[in-house]
Design an enzyme around this catalytic site. Structure first.
Site, PDB file in Angstrom:
ATOM      1  N   SER A 155      11.689  -1.813  -5.211  1.00  9.90           N
ATOM      2  CA  SER A 155      12.326  -0.753  -4.026  1.00  9.90           C
ATOM      3  C   SER A 155      13.496  -1.263  -3.343  1.00  9.90           C
ATOM      4  CB  SER A 155      11.195  -0.438  -3.285  1.00  9.90           C
ATOM      5  OG  SER A 155      11.375   0.695  -2.519  1.00  9.90           O
ATOM      6  N   HIS A 170       4.985   4.736  -6.788  1.00 10.80           N
ATOM      7  CA  HIS A 170       6.006   3.782  -6.553  1.00 10.80           C
ATOM      8  C   HIS A 170       5.528   2.478  -6.638  1.00 10.80           C
ATOM      9  CE1 HIS A 170       9.759   2.550  -4.898  1.00 10.80           C
ATOM     10  NE2 HIS A 170       9.238   2.225  -3.748  1.00 10.80           N
TER      11      HIS A 170
END
Length: 255
Positions: free
Chosen positions: A85, A235
């Site tokens: 990320s 994620h």
């Protein structure tokens, strides 16, 4: 800026960069696994996160410079770099700025594009915790539950708690700076930023952070890339599907 890190194992240097509101410790279990496979794993806390210094300034250029300085301090000429990320954005920026210092690059569930700020509820919850001067983790969890319903996400965020005094918990994060720079966190790579080394993008099958339509944007920055998907992962791929993630990333690092 002198970044804080934990180093595990001996061998080829592997730098792991956590995501927004995380810290190197989030990767502890995987770090031990890489260490057993002959890597010297550096779990780095990026600025304003974990135990690293706080600073009002925050940009991916600065985060890349911080990492360059870290490698110099540790006398590392080049390393494989993996980032999740926000950490993936730092890893990409570092590779485009200092390509000779990167062996293999792994970018976890993030593309080089701009992402609109989408952490507002989490930041509101953490702000309430920092203002409340709580005396137990369960109280902090209860307060955060008003903002975030998913317990695993709350547990991840509450790793930022530490005892400021014997009675009062506080957050290690520089929340003020991160809130002020939330637009910076979402920024994409500069148009002219390019890297020709081997790059693996690992995406979560259930995550929408890397879309089919992002391939052309990725190709405009990275000459030599592959995208691999891990099914039924969101994620937080490395936490949700640890075995699959480890196997895929290790094959790439050793290839």
């Amino acid at each position: 800026m002198k970044l804080h890190s934990k180093v595990k194992g001996e061998g080829q240097p592997l730098i792991i960069l956590h995501g927004f509101l995380g810290m190197g410790d989030n990767w502890k279990t995987l770090a031990n696994s890489y260490a057993k496979e002959g890597f010297e794993v550096h779990l780095v806390d990026q600025r304003n996160h974990g135990r690293s210094p706080h600073d009002e300034a925050f940009s991916y250029d600065l985060l890349a410079e911080d990492l360059k300085q870290y490698l110099e301090e540790k006398s590392i000429d080049s390393a494989s770099i993996m980032g999740h990320s926000m950490g993936g954005k730092t890893a990409m920026r570092f590779a485009t700025m200092f390509p000779d210092q990167v062996n293999k690059l792994i970018v976890v569930d993030i593309a080089p594009k701009y992402y609109a700020p989408h952490h507002q509820q989490i930041l509101d919850g953490l702000t309430k915790i920092s203002e409340a001067e709580l005396s137990s983790r369960s109280d902090a969890d209860e307060l955060l539950a008003n903002y975030i319903s998913e317990k695993p996400i709350r547990q991840f965020l509450l790793k930022n708690l530490y005892w400021k005094t014997q009675e009062v918990l506080n957050l290690r994060l520089n929340l003020k700076a991160l809130k002020q720079n939330i637009e910076e966190v979402g920024k994409g790579l500069p148009q002219n930023a390019k890297y020709s080394g081997e790059t693996l993008f690992i995406k979560g099958g259930k995550s929408n952070y890397i879309k089919e339509s992002d391939k052309s944007d990725i190709a405009s920055h990275f000459e030599n890339f592959k995208i691999k998907s891990i099914e039924n992962a969101g994620h937080w791929i490395h936490a949700e599907k640890r075995k699959e993630f480890f196997s895929l990333s290790l094959d790439w690092l050793k290839s």
